[in-house]
Design an enzyme around this catalytic site. Structure first.
Site, PDB file in Angstrom:
ATOM      1  N   SER A  25       0.797  -1.229   0.000  1.00  0.00           N
ATOM      2  CA  SER A  25       0.000   0.000   0.000  1.00  0.00           C
ATOM      3  C   SER A  25       0.834   1.285   0.000  1.00  0.00           C
ATOM      4  O   SER A  25       0.308   2.357  -0.307  1.00  0.00           O
ATOM      5  CB  SER A  25      -0.942   0.012   1.215  1.00  0.00           C
ATOM      6  OG  SER A  25      -0.209   0.132   2.413  1.00  0.00           O
TER       7      SER A  25
ATOM      8  N   LYS B 210       0.790   5.047   6.766  1.00  0.00           N
ATOM      9  CA  LYS B 210       0.262   5.859   5.669  1.00  0.00           C
ATOM     10  C   LYS B 210       0.931   7.227   5.688  1.00  0.00           C
ATOM     11  O   LYS B 210       1.657   7.577   6.624  1.00  0.00           O
ATOM     12  CB  LYS B 210      -1.254   6.045   5.795  1.00  0.00           C
ATOM     13  CG  LYS B 210      -2.062   4.756   5.875  1.00  0.00           C
ATOM     14  CD  LYS B 210      -2.041   3.951   4.594  1.00  0.00           C
ATOM     15  CE  LYS B 210      -2.867   2.667   4.720  1.00  0.00           C
ATOM     16  NZ  LYS B 210      -2.689   1.792   3.546  1.00  0.00           N
TER      17      LYS B 210
END
Length: 311
Positions: free
Chosen positions: A73, A146
């Protein structure tokens, strides 16, 4: 006569016997000291191990923790198999800024991006728990890594006419860290970040279940600031991937470098290892790297003192 001659001018037999006896006593004494040193080391070893593990736990809880990257990701900034160091003090002493790569706990509503095999059997579960404590094994909660896009109060929108994410009406050129070929987002969104929360996205936008995937959750996809564990600042493994994770210039170029948010002192982010498989031996190695050299230095000083006393 023989005895008188020896006593008068020869080497006394008793002297030779005394000399030999003295050497034997010295050898025996040296052997005893060596055996004592060996016993002393083995007696000290369990104490040193406990001290090293205790120091490792303190380092891991309050200072630095290593995390294993399990998914794609964040490609190509981070790839599966990378291990990064996360500074847990960075947001206690400083503030979160747009563009930071952060690790946070998403246990409230975020689903794990990887499936973790749970240990079976009481012995395996016990070893797993011990491993969790010191960072040798994966754990069952949900950690995520993230990039921070929006801070509290920011208006984050996708996308403008040039297909760019905008923050407070200012477009961000993200080509420096987005996965090659990925658009900033294939999903449209228009979010006002609530107080005390962050809007976060992965760099591999087409493979990241980030804030966009949680628009229907409480907070509209944003995460609580007090769930932030720390800032990822360096890739330490594998060796051919070692690199600093610096804040990109895209936000400063867009005039967005001034926004900051601080993690509250009463943060609820767990201080023990949490989340997806973020394994590490760094705190243990650091603890051992401090305790054992100090123990060796102490033993060396004691040997010198004994040697001087013997002279």
């Amino acid at each position: 006569m023989d005895e008188r001659e020896i006593a008068a001018g020869g080497e006394p037999a008793t002297g030779r016997a005394s000399t030999v006896g003295s050497n034997d006593g010295s050898d025996t004494s040296d052997a005893r000291r060596n055996r004592g040193k060996e016993r002393s080391f083995w007696r000290e070893l369990p104490v040193l191990v406990v001290l090293a593990l205790g120091l490792a736990l303190l380092i891991k809880t309050f200072l630095v923790q290593a995390f294993y990257i399990p998914s794609e990701s964040m490609e190509n900034t981070l790839v599966p198999g990378d291990r990064v160091l996360v500074n847990k003090l960075s947001y206690r002493l400083g503030e979160i800024q747009r563009g930071d790569v952060v690790v946070f706990n998403g246990a409230d509503s975020w689903e794990s991006e990887v499936d973790l095999a749970q240990p079976s059997g009481s012995v395996q579960k016990l070893l797993h728990k011990v491993g969790e404590l010191f960072g040798f094994s994966t754990v069952g909660e949900k950690d995520f890594i993230k990039r921070v896009i929006g801070l509290p109060g920011d208006h984050v929108v996708c996308c403008d006419k040039q297909n760019r994410v905008t923050v407070n009406g200012k477009a961000i050129t993200e080509s420096g860290y987005l996965h090659p070929g990925d658009p900033p987002s294939a999903m449209a969104f228009d979010v006002r970040v609530p107080d005390g929360r962050l809007w976060v996205m992965g760099d591999h936008r087409s493979a990241s279940a980030d804030s966009r995937s949680h628009l229907g959750d409480p907070g509209g996809g944003t995460i609580p600031i007090d769930h932030v564990v720390g800032r990822a600042f360096v890739i330490v493994w594998p060796l051919n991937r070692v690199d600093l994770l610096t804040r990109p210039g895209a936000y400063g170029d867009a005039g967005l470098a001034s926004g900051q948010a601080r993690v509250p002192a009463t943060s609820t982010a767990p201080t023990a290892p949490i989340g997806s498989p973020l394994t590490d031996a760094v705190p243990v190695l650091a603890g051992a790297g401090v305790v054992f050299p100090l123990a060796g230095l102490r033993r060396g000083l004691l040997r010198r003192r004994r040697s001087r006393a013997g002279r």
